[in-house]
Design a protein around this motif. Structure first.
Motif, PDB file in Angstrom:
ATOM      1  N   LEU A  95       0.859  -1.185   0.000  1.00  0.00           N
ATOM      2  CA  LEU A  95       0.000   0.000   0.000  1.00  0.00           C
ATOM      3  C   LEU A  95       0.895   1.234   0.000  1.00  0.00           C
ATOM      4  CD1 LEU A  95      -2.637  -1.089   2.690  1.00  0.00           C
ATOM      5  CD2 LEU A  95      -2.663  -1.487   0.213  1.00  0.00           C
ATOM      6  N   THR A 101       1.848  13.043   4.548  1.00  0.00           N
ATOM      7  CA  THR A 101       1.907  14.477   4.897  1.00  0.00           C
ATOM      8  C   THR A 101       2.733  14.744   6.152  1.00  0.00           C
ATOM      9  OG1 THR A 101      -0.309  14.068   5.753  1.00  0.00           O
ATOM     10  CG2 THR A 101      -0.155  15.418   3.796  1.00  0.00           C
ATOM     11  N   GLN A 177      -4.957   3.610  -7.000  1.00  0.00           N
ATOM     12  CA  GLN A 177      -6.159   3.603  -6.156  1.00  0.00           C
ATOM     13  C   GLN A 177      -7.102   4.742  -6.534  1.00  0.00           C
ATOM     14  OE1 GLN A 177      -4.013   4.954  -2.245  1.00  0.00           O
ATOM     15  NE2 GLN A 177      -6.128   5.646  -2.135  1.00  0.00           N
ATOM     16  N   LYS A 384       6.649   7.652  10.288  1.00  0.00           N
ATOM     17  CA  LYS A 384       5.478   8.524  10.095  1.00  0.00           C
ATOM     18  C   LYS A 384       5.917   9.991  10.085  1.00  0.00           C
ATOM     19  CE  LYS A 384       2.156   5.329  10.464  1.00  0.00           C
ATOM     20  NZ  LYS A 384       1.335   4.959   9.313  1.00  0.00           N
TER      21      LYS A 384
HETATM   22  P1  UTP Z   1      -1.106   6.399   6.731  1.00  0.00           P
HETATM   23  O1  UTP Z   1      -2.438   6.200   7.331  1.00  0.00           O
HETATM   24  O2  UTP Z   1       0.032   6.545   7.657  1.00  0.00           O
HETATM   25  O3  UTP Z   1      -1.196   7.659   5.763  1.00  0.00           O
HETATM   26  O4  UTP Z   1      -0.857   5.221   5.706  1.00  0.00           O
HETATM   27  P2  UTP Z   1      -0.105   8.407   4.884  1.00  0.00           P
HETATM   28  O5  UTP Z   1      -0.868   9.108   3.824  1.00  0.00           O
HETATM   29  O6  UTP Z   1       0.977   7.489   4.397  1.00  0.00           O
HETATM   30  O7  UTP Z   1       0.603   9.427   5.869  1.00  0.00           O
HETATM   31  P3  UTP Z   1       0.036  10.779   6.519  1.00  0.00           P
HETATM   32  O8  UTP Z   1      -1.081  10.371   7.436  1.00  0.00           O
HETATM   33  O9  UTP Z   1      -0.424  11.658   5.383  1.00  0.00           O
HETATM   34  O10 UTP Z   1       1.238  11.343   7.243  1.00  0.00           O
HETATM   35  C1  UTP Z   1      -0.663   3.877   6.089  1.00  0.00           C
HETATM   36  C2  UTP Z   1      -0.375   3.092   4.831  1.00  0.00           C
HETATM   37  O11 UTP Z   1      -1.479   3.132   3.932  1.00  0.00           O
HETATM   38  C3  UTP Z   1      -1.086   3.667   2.678  1.00  0.00           C
HETATM   39  C4  UTP Z   1       0.169   4.471   2.957  1.00  0.00           C
HETATM   40  O12 UTP Z   1       0.943   4.639   1.771  1.00  0.00           O
HETATM   41  C5  UTP Z   1       0.831   3.625   4.025  1.00  0.00           C
HETATM   42  O13 UTP Z   1       1.496   2.523   3.451  1.00  0.00           O
HETATM   43  N1  UTP Z   1      -2.167   4.496   2.129  1.00  0.00           N
HETATM   44  C6  UTP Z   1      -2.734   5.466   2.890  1.00  0.00           C
HETATM   45  C7  UTP Z   1      -2.589   4.257   0.845  1.00  0.00           C
HETATM   46  O14 UTP Z   1      -2.049   3.371   0.148  1.00  0.00           O
HETATM   47  N2  UTP Z   1      -3.597   5.042   0.363  1.00  0.00           N
HETATM   48  C8  UTP Z   1      -4.171   6.015   1.072  1.00  0.00           C
HETATM   49  O15 UTP Z   1      -5.089   6.691   0.549  1.00  0.00           O
HETATM   50  C9  UTP Z   1      -3.742   6.237   2.378  1.00  0.00           C
END
Ligand code: UTP
Length: 406
Positions: A95, A101, A177, A384
């Motif tokens: 994923l 962010t 996605q 993170k």
């Molecule tokens: P997070 O929930 O930590 O989100 O993703 P993020 O976007 O990576 O980071 P912030 O919150 O903006 O700082 C957990 C996992 O889910 C994937 C991310 O790439 C990570 O592997 N993910 C998250 C997706 O693949 N798609 C999304 O829309 C959101």
């Protein structure tokens, strides 16, 4: 879609502000705007509001197979897992569609250099693990990589520049996605440019439907893939297609499994594996009540102690028998840059909502879930933030602890 059709559609959904600058746009910009409007799923906004009001069922603690228990049967599980991998029954799903962010970089998170004295990207850390397992099993299992339309090109370019990290290119499949609109607190969709609504990745819950929509279901059926190991990009110690985990899951007869660690403190920001009305479920850290978060057993252990690390194994048969789109939308209060009175606004406080479905909500749909405890220091180094807790700094320390040269 032409202007009149767009206007009718937007009027029906109370979103005509998206056409506010239409008369100022070039022909190409008008075309882009009308096409974006045509593809917006307006129902998400209403659904998310209703989902947020959903009453939670009765939450009770869930059990996990402890790391000690796993150790006792490790050989048997490992053999079972390696055999399944060698027979092509297991594939991995990364994923990587998130925006990262908190890390504050626009590039895909996997490209982030976690090295100090040498270059070492997060993708490379994970690909090394994959190659190790594939070598041991004697089989290059498929790897599906979910990106978003914001980072798809950059992700593919990085893999290509790095010669796919020495893994056969034809075993790596990228797919994009879906997106959802971001809107103000009064539910009006924002414009990112005068000709572009704000559309952001719609969370990690849509991975299976996006994979199928991308036409990759054929790879699964052609090669007899029975299990999908879904994992996040932001853990540099992530064990992918871990044979012991695969073997333990197959032996359990459960439709899915998840790796868990014992929470270090009640306030640790990880989802917790629990039961809701008797069925396995994951409650996100911000949705667990203070009372449950702090509750302890007689021996002093947290009652709700099993934190998930975004490493799950899903049975493909079961995924095909449930409605994988039946996931609630979560409302996330975020800072959303947008156009206001003709100029770009960069908010300093959250000013609107993004809508996301989450992979954690799939656990409930799967019906049964084996929770497998892993040793935190060996398998959980989340990236993170830039500094502090779950950061580049803490992940580097954990890599060193595990003997990885950085
Ligand atoms: P997070 O929930 O930590 O989100 O993703 P993020 O976007 O990576 O980071 P912030 O919150 O903006 O700082 C957990 C996992 O889910 C994937 C991310 O790439 C990570 O592997 N993910 C998250 C997706 O693949 N798609 C999304 O829309 C959101």
């Amino acid at each position: 879609m032409n202007y009149a059709e767009a206007l009718a559609l937007l009027s029906a959904h109370g979103q005509t502000q998206l056409l506010k600058y239409y008369d100022e746009l070039s022909d190409e910009q008008k075309r882009i705007l009308l096409s974006e409007i045509e593809h917006i799923d307006f129902s998400i906004i209403d659904r998310a509001g209703k989902d947020a009001e959903r009453k939670q069922g009765k939450i009770t603690p869930a059990d996990a197979v402890t790391a000690q228990d796993i150790e006792k049967n490790k050989k048997e599980y490992e053999q079972l897992g390696l055999r399944a991998i060698a027979e092509g029954k297991v594939a991995a799903v990364l994923l990587a569609g998130g925006q990262g962010t908190r890390l504050g970089s626009d590039a895909p998170k996997g490209t982030y250099n976690i090295g100090v004295n040498k270059k070492l990207s997060i993708f490379e850390c994970q690909m090394r693990t994959i190659k190790g397992v594939a070598e041991k099993a004697g089989y290059n299992f498929h790897l599906f990589i979910m990106t978003s339309r914001l980072n798809d090109a950059a992700t593919k370019e990085f893999f290509s520049e790095n010669d796919f990290f020495g893994y056969p290119e034809e075993r790596i499949h990228f797919f994009i996605q879906g997106v959802s609109p971001a809107c103000s607190h009064d539910k009006k969709i924002f414009l990112e440019e005068k000709y572009k609504p704000v559309l952001t990745p719609n969370g990690n819950g849509g991975w299976y439907s996006s994979l199928i929509d991308a036409g990759l279901g054929g790879v699964l059926s052609r090669d007899g893939v029975e299990w999908l190991n879904v994992y996040s990009v932001d853990n540099v110690l992530q064990k992918i297609c871990d044979p012991v985990f695969v073997g333990a899951t197959i032996k359990s007869g459960c439709a899915c499994s998840g790796k868990v660690v014992k929470k270090v403190a009640p306030e640790e920001k990880v989802g917790v594996l629990c039961k809701e009305d008797g069925a396995p479920t994951i409650v996100e850290y911000y949705e667990l009540t203070d009372e449950l978060r702090n509750r302890r057993d007689a021996d002093g252990e947290l009652t709700y102690r099993w934190g998930v690390i975004l490493n799950y194994l899903f049975s493909v048969n079961k995924l095909n028998s449930i409605d994988v789109n039946d996931l609630p939308y979560h409302l996330a209060d975020k800072k959303v840059p947008h156009i206001e009175d003709g100029t770009k606004v960069e908010p300093s406080v959250p000013n609107g909502y993004k809508f996301e479905t989450l992979v954690v909500d799939m656990i409930k749909l799967m019906g049964s879930c084996l929770a497998v405890e892993v040793v935190r220091e060996r398998e959980f180094a989340p990236v993170k933030n830039k500094t502090g807790v779950d950061s580049v700094e803490s992940a580097r320390e954990l890599l060193k602890l595990n003997g990885v040269e950085i």
